[in-house]
Scaffold this active site. Structure first.
Site, short mmCIF file in Angstrom:
data_model
loop_
_atom_site.label_atom_id
_atom_site.label_comp_id
_atom_site.label_asym_id
_atom_site.label_seq_id
_atom_site.Cartn_x
_atom_site.Cartn_y
_atom_site.Cartn_z
N ALA A 147 -0.93 7.38 1.87
CA ALA A 147 -1.34 6.66 0.47
C ALA A 147 -0.63 5.21 0.62
O ALA A 147 0.38 4.92 1.17
CB ALA A 147 -0.75 7.48 -0.42
N LYS A 148 -1.02 4.44 -0.25
CA LYS A 148 -0.58 3.22 -0.65
C LYS A 148 -0.93 2.83 -2.06
O LYS A 148 -1.87 3.23 -2.48
CB LYS A 148 -0.85 2.05 0.44
CG LYS A 148 0.24 0.98 0.42
CD LYS A 148 1.54 1.26 1.49
CE LYS A 148 2.25 0.24 1.72
NZ LYS A 148 2.92 0.52 3.00
#
Ligand SMILES: NC(=O)C1=CN([C@@H]2O[C@H](COP(=O)(O)OP(=O)(O)OC[C@H]3O[C@@H](n4cnc5c(N)ncnc54)[C@H](OP(=O)(O)O)[C@@H]3O)[C@@H](O)[C@H]2O)C=CC1
Ligand SMILES: O=C(O)CCC(=O)C(=O)O
Length: 457
Positions: A147-148
């Site tokens: 994720a980011k």
């Protein structure tokens, strides 16, 4: 109300000095005094990476012979979140920002990745960075997906209390979508352990005390010893492993490092302690060079006192734009993406590039450099030390037991050494370079987990 990614005030003009008079900003300083409330830079030209990651992924999928339906399902993000965050500024005006969290894949475990505060943050970039995290956690063989997140803002133009309000509002908007076993944020460019402390506190108001919901926290709130230095230390271990393949050691090499933030400053310090000669460094304030080797301890002190490396007397000031093309053995980009591109690739003189930043090399530069015989250690392996120690932090929080720093660093070395060996195996198996070795390794592990779960149909 208009969302403004620069965070300029909506309403009456803001006062020049937006720092809050009642907040002791030093009390919130990063351990190295690196972040808030620095003046914020104009970024290097940073071509977006949204096409770069799929290109490498597609090449890896081809080498692995992945089914086209599986390939497609691995590319599409699990969830993309976009939220509006409006905060009152210290002068009473309102400012609106856009925050993103892209949760790319969770086949191997909870999604994991940093949160970036930078004025160039946009959904495509966050998307590409989230995907990069999926392959990175798989290369490191830690039980996570990718994720980011990020907020389009200039952290250096916001006071500490404004940053706190922004972080809390962002957390309020995403708290139901993150969690210890769902998605675990961490620091990235423009954020630090204090940012994580605010997220932890805000999240805990809704869900009860939950230290494992973020990593890269202050030690006092359940952070891990060694996490602050981990990405830089991982870069050291990765560099040692690569150089050993060529019969070289850190001691006989000259290094240039772009970026003197969390990753760059720790990499510089640890390389220098290991006997490497760091001959040039840049940050947003400028670049300095000393062919006899920079004194990193003194540079750290100067940078903390002067909010940047500019004016350091232990070296000559050089044009920051020429830093990457200065003569050296090992170049370590540790700031923005896209800095090594077709414009400068032909002029680079380093023999080895260690990608401490995420996606610092664009595909055209990759090709040019490979023809020149330059060896590139790819980001999804080279900078995986940070997320690896984040994993150790999460494990410690869940265990309710704190490891000593020696154990953290020793485990990190084990993981980095194993990652290098696994990556090299894939290079041999697919007769490919290190980047494809790392991509085939990561993509293969995620694909296997996906198929085993029965998600590919
Ligand atoms: N933090 C982590 O654990 C991890 C980070 N990364 C990646 O490493 C890179 C650096 O992250 P991190 O160190 O955490 O970020 P920081 O915000 O701590 O530091 C960024 C550094 O880059 C410098 N910088 C910004 N713009 C320029 C420019 N135009 N020219 C030269 N230097 C510049 C900043 O200068 P100044 O300080 O003067 O503003 C600062 O020294 C990013 O690509 C990040 O995604 C990857 C894995 C883990
Ligand atoms: O420590 C983490 O969880 C994530 C670090 C990160 O964002 C990265 O490796 O790019």
């Amino acid at each position: 109300m208009e969302a403004d990614s620069t965070g300029s005030a909506v309403g009456p003009p803001a006062a020049e000095d937006s720092s809050s008079p009642d907040v002791d900003e030093d009390a919130f300083a990063f351990p190295r005094g690196l972040l808030y409330p620095f003046p914020f830079p104009e970024a290097l030209s940073s071509p977006s990476c949204e096409t770069l990651v799929p290109r490498n992924f597609k090449q890896a999928a081809k080498l692995l012979g992945l089914d086209s339906k599986l390939e497609k399902s691995l590319l599409i993000p699990f969830r993309e979140i976009k939220v509006e965050c409006t905060i009152p500024k210290d002068d009473g005006t309102l400012a609106s920002f856009v925050g993103f969290r892209v949760q790319h894949d969770n086949a191997r475990g909870p999604m994991k990745g940093g949160i970036r505060y930078h004025h160039e943050v946009d959904p495509d970039e966050v998307n590409a960075l989230a995907q990069l995290m999926t392959w990175k956690t798989a290369v490191a063989n830690i039980p996570y997906g990718g994720a980011k997140g990020g907020i389009g803002c200039s952290p250096g133009k916001l006071s500490c209390s404004e940053l706190e309000r922004l972080t809390r509002v962002f957390t309020q908007k995403i708290h139901d979508l993150i969690g210890i076993h769902t998605d675990v944020p961490a620091p990235d460019m423009g954020t630090n352990s204090q940012t994580m402390a605010w997220i932890l506190d805000e999240y805990s108001k809704f869900h009860g005390h939950s230290p494992a919901v973020v990593t890269g926290k202050p030690i006092d709130l359940g952070g891990s010893l060694g996490r602050e230095a981990a990405t830089g230390r991982g870069v050291l271990f990765a560099t040692e492993a690569l150089l050993a393949e060529y019969g070289k050691s850190i001691k006989d090499q000259r290094f240039i490092i772009q970026g003197f933030g969390n990753v760059g400053s720790w990499a510089a310090q640890l390389i220098s302690e290991a006997g490497g000669k760091v001959i040039a460094i840049s940050d947003v304030t400028g670049a300095i060079k000393n062919t006899n080797g920079l004194d990193i301890e003194k540079l750290l002190k100067h940078s903390a006192e002067n909010r940047g490396i500019k004016g350091f007397s232990g070296g000559e000031s050089i044009d920051a734009s020429s830093l990457l093309t200065e003569d050296c053995d090992v170049l370590i980009p540790a700031a923005l993406g896209g800095v090594i591109n077709r414009e400068n690739a032909n002029d680079l003189r380093a023999k080895f590039i260690i990608e401490a930043a995420n996606h610092p090399t664009d595909p055209e530069a990759d090709e040019i450099l490979s023809k020149k015989g330059v060896v590139i250690l790819p980001d999804i392996y080279a900078n995986s030390g940070g997320v690896t120690v984040s994993y150790f932090e999460w494990v410690q929080n869940i265990q309710g037991f704190m490891w000593d720093e020696e154990k953290v660093n020793a485990e990190l070395k084990t993981y980095m050494t194993r990652g290098f060996k696994d990556m090299k195996e894939m290079c041999k198996m697919h007769n490919c370079d290190l980047r494809m070795g790392a991509f085939t390794l990561g993509v293969n592990r995620v694909a296997r987990a996906t198929v085993l779960r029965g998600w590919e149909a």
